[in-house]
Design an enzyme around this catalytic site. Structure first.
Site, PDB file in Angstrom:
ATOM      1  N   HIS A 126       0.829  -1.226   0.000  1.00 20.26           N
ATOM      2  CA  HIS A 126       0.000   0.000   0.000  1.00 20.26           C
ATOM      3  C   HIS A 126       0.857   1.267   0.000  1.00 20.26           C
ATOM      4  O   HIS A 126       0.316   2.364  -0.163  1.00 20.26           O
ATOM      5  CB  HIS A 126      -0.918   0.031   1.224  1.00 20.26           C
ATOM      6  CG  HIS A 126      -1.960  -1.047   1.238  1.00 20.26           C
ATOM      7  ND1 HIS A 126      -2.809  -1.260   0.175  1.00 20.26           N
ATOM      8  CD2 HIS A 126      -2.285  -1.971   2.185  1.00 20.26           C
ATOM      9  CE1 HIS A 126      -3.613  -2.284   0.472  1.00 20.26           C
ATOM     10  NE2 HIS A 126      -3.315  -2.735   1.671  1.00 20.26           N
ATOM     11  N   ASP A 163      -2.749 -10.681  -2.294  1.00 19.13           N
ATOM     12  CA  ASP A 163      -3.295 -10.156  -1.041  1.00 19.13           C
ATOM     13  C   ASP A 163      -4.761  -9.773  -1.272  1.00 19.13           C
ATOM     14  O   ASP A 163      -5.150  -9.418  -2.374  1.00 19.13           O
ATOM     15  CB  ASP A 163      -2.477  -8.920  -0.635  1.00 19.13           C
ATOM     16  CG  ASP A 163      -2.825  -8.406   0.749  1.00 19.13           C
ATOM     17  OD1 ASP A 163      -2.066  -8.708   1.690  1.00 19.13           O
ATOM     18  OD2 ASP A 163      -3.845  -7.688   0.894  1.00 19.13           O
ATOM     19  N   HIS A 165      -6.284  -7.239  -0.390  1.00 18.01           N
ATOM     20  CA  HIS A 165      -6.433  -5.814  -0.664  1.00 18.01           C
ATOM     21  C   HIS A 165      -5.686  -5.447  -1.951  1.00 18.01           C
ATOM     22  O   HIS A 165      -4.601  -5.977  -2.211  1.00 18.01           O
ATOM     23  CB  HIS A 165      -5.864  -4.989   0.494  1.00 18.01           C
ATOM     24  CG  HIS A 165      -6.474  -5.316   1.825  1.00 18.01           C
ATOM     25  ND1 HIS A 165      -5.890  -6.199   2.714  1.00 18.01           N
ATOM     26  CD2 HIS A 165      -7.626  -4.884   2.386  1.00 18.01           C
ATOM     27  CE1 HIS A 165      -6.664  -6.298   3.792  1.00 18.01           C
ATOM     28  NE2 HIS A 165      -7.726  -5.517   3.625  1.00 18.01           N
ATOM     29  N   ASP A 244      -4.396 -12.816   3.464  1.00 20.96           N
ATOM     30  CA  ASP A 244      -5.628 -12.367   4.120  1.00 20.96           C
ATOM     31  C   ASP A 244      -6.881 -12.613   3.289  1.00 20.96           C
ATOM     32  O   ASP A 244      -7.977 -12.216   3.692  1.00 20.96           O
ATOM     33  CB  ASP A 244      -5.520 -10.884   4.524  1.00 20.96           C
ATOM     34  CG  ASP A 244      -4.846 -10.016   3.482  1.00 20.96           C
ATOM     35  OD1 ASP A 244      -4.592 -10.497   2.365  1.00 20.96           O
ATOM     36  OD2 ASP A 244      -4.578  -8.836   3.799  1.00 20.96           O
TER      37      ASP A 244
HETATM   38 ZN   LIG Z   1      -4.049  -7.165   2.806  1.00 19.92          ZN
END
Ligand SMILES: [Zn+2]
Length: 307
Positions: A126, A163, A165, A244
């Site tokens: 991120h 991931d 996200h 995740d």
């Molecule tokens: Zn994540």
């Protein structure tokens, strides 16, 4: 050939507030499981080094790097965003997390190992050119990918991010760099609410609705990632390995299993064998249910190492 495992004790000293999901126990849960599953002793153990200023500045703005150093507290915490805080050892830990991926890249490009797993925190995907967010400070995989390209040893690389996200920082950094194929699968709509439209030959974004299970995940990867990677023929593959999207994770609502992580690692290994001399650098991103994280990461490492 051998798989390297990159670690460093500084990662445990990046402190977070009580109850924060990105906790030091994440790494010990993986290490414990590597021992329990008799994988640990089959890996080449390498201590991470800190990334240099030059290596970080290939992807991060110098004033941003200076801001992190300046705001790092001598004690307690300094908030950068609601869930991304600096503790006294955050910056050195983050430098070693990025440095682990750089060192792994060097080991792979030198032919000393064919694959490597960086068991690091804080995560990185991120982090943008000038922004910390989502538990990330330096974009570990982006720093390593930029290092690989700067070395002149490779001209085309792929970054594969499973991931849960979206890897928004990595996308921001390489959005206009067509030497890099970006493939991300992620829950959508969901934090960080990003994801550019897919562009053939450069970006393969695979948004998945909450509740997506393994078979639909695999079908989407088969249809949208694998042909793009085959066409692009990367000479080196990076993995932003977040776990995740596992059904047991408390932060998200995808329903993958350990077998799905074995499956996608097998697919990536086959692609690396065809195009990249088997060369893969994988770096830990998310994964917050300790048991699911440990089992998923072990399955990933077992497959990378062909054990
Ligand atoms: Zn994540």
């Amino acid at each position: 050939m051998t798989t390297a495992l990159l670690q460093h004790p500084i990662f445990d000293r990046h402190e977070v507030a009580d109850g924060h999901p990105e906790c030091p126990q994440r790494l010990s849960s993986i290490t414990d499981a590597l021992h329990t599953q008799d994988l640990y002793d089959h890996l080449l153990h390498v201590e991470a080094r800190a990334a240099t200023q030059e290596e970080l500045e290939r992807v991060h703005a110098a004033p941003y790097l200076e801001m992190l150093e300046t705001r790092a507290p001598d004690e307690g915490f300094e908030r950068l965003d609601p869930d991304t805080w600096l503790s006294p050892n955050t910056v050195p830990a983050a430098r070693h997390a990025a440095g682990a991926a750089v060192l792994a890249t060097e080991l792979v490009l030198e032919g000393r190992v064919s694959t490597a797993f960086c068991c690091v925190r804080p995560p990185g995907h991120h982090a943008g050119q000038a922004s910390a967010m989502g538990f990330c400070y330096y974009n570990n995989v982006a720093v390593a990918a930029a290092h690989a390209l700067a070395s002149g040893a490779v001209e085309r690389i792929a970054i594969l991010d499973f991931d849960v996200h979206h890897g928004n920082g990595t996308e921001e950094i390489f959005l206009s760099d067509d030497r890099v194929l970006l493939c991300s699968s992620y829950q959508h709509p969901f934090y960080p609410y990003t994801g550019a439209p897919s562009q053939p030959g450069h970006i393969a974004n695979v948004p998945l609705p909450a509740g997506t299970k393994g078979p639909d995940f695999r079908a989407a990867i088969e249809a949208q990632w694998l042909p793009e990677i085959d066409r692009f023929a990367p000479q080196l593959i990076f993995i932003s390995a977040g776990f995740d999207a596992h059904a047991g994770d408390p932060l998200a609502q995808l329903l993958l299993t350990v077998d799905d992580y074995t499956w996608i690692t097998e697919r990536i290994l086959a692609l690396a064998g065809r195009h990249a001399q088997g060369r893969i650098v994988s770096s830990l991103e998310g994964g917050y249910a300790l048991d699911a994280l440990a089992a998923s990461a072990c399955a990933h490492v077992r497959t990378l190492a062909s054990l």
